[in-house]
Design a protein around this motif. Structure first.
Motif, PDB file in Angstrom:
ATOM      1  N   HIS A  21      -3.521   3.989  -8.817  1.00 18.92           N
ATOM      2  CA  HIS A  21      -1.683   4.458  -9.010  1.00 18.92           C
ATOM      3  C   HIS A  21      -1.346   3.439  -9.866  1.00 18.92           C
ATOM      4  O   HIS A  21      -1.436   2.435  -9.458  1.00 18.92           O
ATOM      5  N   ASP A  36       1.158  -2.658  -5.392  1.00 19.47           N
ATOM      6  CA  ASP A  36       0.635  -1.238  -4.512  1.00 19.47           C
ATOM      7  C   ASP A  36      -0.533  -0.296  -5.779  1.00 19.47           C
ATOM      8  O   ASP A  36       0.706  -0.091  -6.708  1.00 19.47           O
ATOM      9  N   GLU A  89       0.107   9.205  -7.873  1.00 21.06           N
ATOM     10  CA  GLU A  89      -0.104   9.572  -6.434  1.00 21.06           C
ATOM     11  C   GLU A  89       0.855   8.848  -5.121  1.00 21.06           C
ATOM     12  O   GLU A  89       0.619   9.479  -4.351  1.00 21.06           O
ATOM     13  N   GLU A  90       2.170   9.087  -4.835  1.00 24.02           N
ATOM     14  CA  GLU A  90       3.427   8.437  -4.370  1.00 24.02           C
ATOM     15  C   GLU A  90       3.750   9.239  -3.739  1.00 24.02           C
ATOM     16  O   GLU A  90       4.786  10.057  -3.110  1.00 24.02           O
ATOM     17  N   GLN A 127      -1.397  -3.658   2.648  1.00 23.80           N
ATOM     18  CA  GLN A 127      -0.051  -3.026   3.290  1.00 23.80           C
ATOM     19  C   GLN A 127      -0.100  -3.017   4.307  1.00 23.80           C
ATOM     20  O   GLN A 127       0.998  -2.023   5.144  1.00 23.80           O
ATOM     21  N   HIS A 176       5.267  -1.555   0.649  1.00 20.94           N
ATOM     22  CA  HIS A 176       6.386  -0.399  -0.431  1.00 20.94           C
ATOM     23  C   HIS A 176       8.063  -1.151   0.400  1.00 20.94           C
ATOM     24  O   HIS A 176       8.662  -0.448   0.646  1.00 20.94           O
TER      25      HIS A 176
HETATM   26 MN    MN Z   1       2.278   3.416  -2.038  1.00 18.31          MN
END
Ligand code: MN
Ligand code: GLV
Ligand code: MN
Length: 435
Positions: A104, A115, A149-150, A217, A406
């Motif tokens: 994404h 990310d 996607e988030e 992540q 994030h």
């Molecule tokens: Mn993410």
């Protein structure tokens, strides 16, 4: 323009062994260029936020499409009806099955640069190399930059990958963002043709499978000092948005035993979530949003809104926790004389990697002379959606700064990125040799 955080520095060519990680540098430079686009309110503060179909989001899509076309030599490039950027590099036989890959390009609020985006840029670098060499694979390669996607702007998630699997729910189109803009209007404003969404569903018979490269992540690879990791499974998740309704009243005059404090009830729930999740290994629970709408310093909170995110390696462990938390919310509200609403906004099943595809990643990593490390993914990924219709497996790349994500401190190195591109190339090569 987003501020440059200290870790965002590319290693100089001869920092170490005089080797220039050209492929890693290419991906790094693309990621930096994409990070120049950020939503209003965040851009001014030097923060990176790109939510579904904002101006910054549409600019990122345009850049990706332009690079796919002009720099990488994809044969077909299009932005589809939900905003996915889709690039196809044909095989020697145009009708041959395709390998599907991507990730994404939207971000969380004040997020990192890699990310999602890494999983689009790494295969783009592979196609760029192949087209420069005039090389074709015996199968097609389809690279998708998923638009969403988030789950930041609307309550729905996986809008991009869900469209490919035929799970885009048209009821979502009436959802409103925080400013009251419906998804349908946001799509129209972006020039997307809502009626074409059903046509985006892919026929799995035309694909070999789905692979996704993603920054880890988390701290695992960083602590092991390994650049790449093999994903064995993606944890299952469920999300809710809730509201507790009590009675707003005067903070000075309402005695403690006569209050119907909605925020105090949610505070109790937050502590329960923390304790319940901590009691089981590999189970996590988070209340990431907590708000007293229209609250005042001298008013007992009459309403409190919250979010709830529960994840575990198995659906059963996740569901048992969710059931306990729902029961606890009912108990707290009954005891305190309050009402509540709780809406499930997302449910994604745990997604074990396909054995054959996982092995292909393992062989690719080994071919670079790197040790293997197998690990589950605590984060959710587009691969979870594709998992519903075709075999999938993911490759993780180490994040710096203890693997934080994030968060604007998310970081990578160009050397690791170079290895990720080369692992992807090795996977493509292996597939070429398979009968
Ligand atoms: Mn993410
Ligand atoms: C996606 O970033 C997630 O919440 O796991
Ligand atoms: Mn991601």
């Amino acid at each position: 323009m987003p501020a440059q955080h200290p870790p965002h520095r590319r290693n100089a060519p001869d920092d170490k062994f005089g080797h220039t990680p050209e492929l890693g540098n290419q991906v790094w430079d693309w990621a930096e260029r994409l990070a120049q686009h950020s939503d209003p309110g965040y851009a001014e503060r030097g923060e990176l936020t790109v939510t579904y179909l904002t101006e910054a989001h549409r600019a990122v899509a345009q850049r990706l499409a332009h690079w796919m076309r002009a720099d990488c030599g994809f044969d077909e490039v299009a932005i589809d009806a939900v905003g996915n950027v889709v690039g196809v590099y044909h095989g020697t036989d145009r009708e041959a099955k395709r390998l599907l890959t991507g990730s994404h390009y939207d971000t969380v609020r004040n997020g990192g640069r890699y990310d999602g985006r890494l999983g689009i840029l790494v295969p783009m670098a592979c196609v760029r190399e192949m087209s420069r060499q005039g090389r074709r694979l015996p199968y097609g390669l389809e690279v998708v930059g998923f638009a969403e996607e988030e789950g930041q702007r609307y309550k729905a998630v996986f809008l991009g990958s869900g469209a490919l699997t035929g799970h885009f729910d048209t009821a979502w189109l009436d959802q409103q963002d925080a400013d009251g803009v419906t998804m349908r209007d946001a799509m129209r404003h972006a020039g997307l043709c809502v009626d074409d969404i059903p046509k985006l569903q892919r026929d799995p018979a035309k694909y070999l499978g789905f692979v996704e490269v993603h920054i880890e992540q988390g701290p695992v690879l960083n602590e092991l000092d390994l650049p790449l990791g093999i994903v064995t499974s993606i944890n299952g998740s469920v999300r809710y948005l809730g509201e507790v309704i009590g009675m707003a009243s005067h903070a000075g005059t309402t005695p403690m035993d006569r209050r119907r404090d909605a925020a105090a009830a949610v505070a109790e729930l937050v502590l329960h979530v923390e304790k319940r999740a901590a009691s089981v290994p590999h189970l996590v629970g988070t209340v990431g949003m907590l708000e007293v709408p229209g609250g005042s310093i001298n008013v007992v909170p009459g309403r409190c809104r919250f979010s709830l995110d529960i994840r575990a390696t198995t659906n059963e462990v996740r569901d048992a926790c969710a059931a306990d938390v729902r029961a606890e919310l009912a108990r707290i509200c009954e005891w305190r004389g309050l009402h509540f609403r709780l809406e499930e906004t997302m449910r994604a099943a745990a997604a074990p990697s396909d054995a054959a595809w996982q092995q292909r990643w393992e062989r690719a990593v080994q071919s670079l002379g790197l040790p293997l490390h197998r690990m589950p993914s605590g984060a959710g990924h587009d691969a979870m959606k594709l998992h519903e219709v075709m075999p999938q497996a993911m490759l993780f790349m180490r994040g710096g700064n203890a693997g934080i994500s994030h968060n604007p401190l998310e970081s990578i190195t160009n050397d690791d990125t170079d290895l990720a591109v080369r692992a992807f190339q090795a996977l493509l090569d292996q597939l070429t040799l398979e009968p």
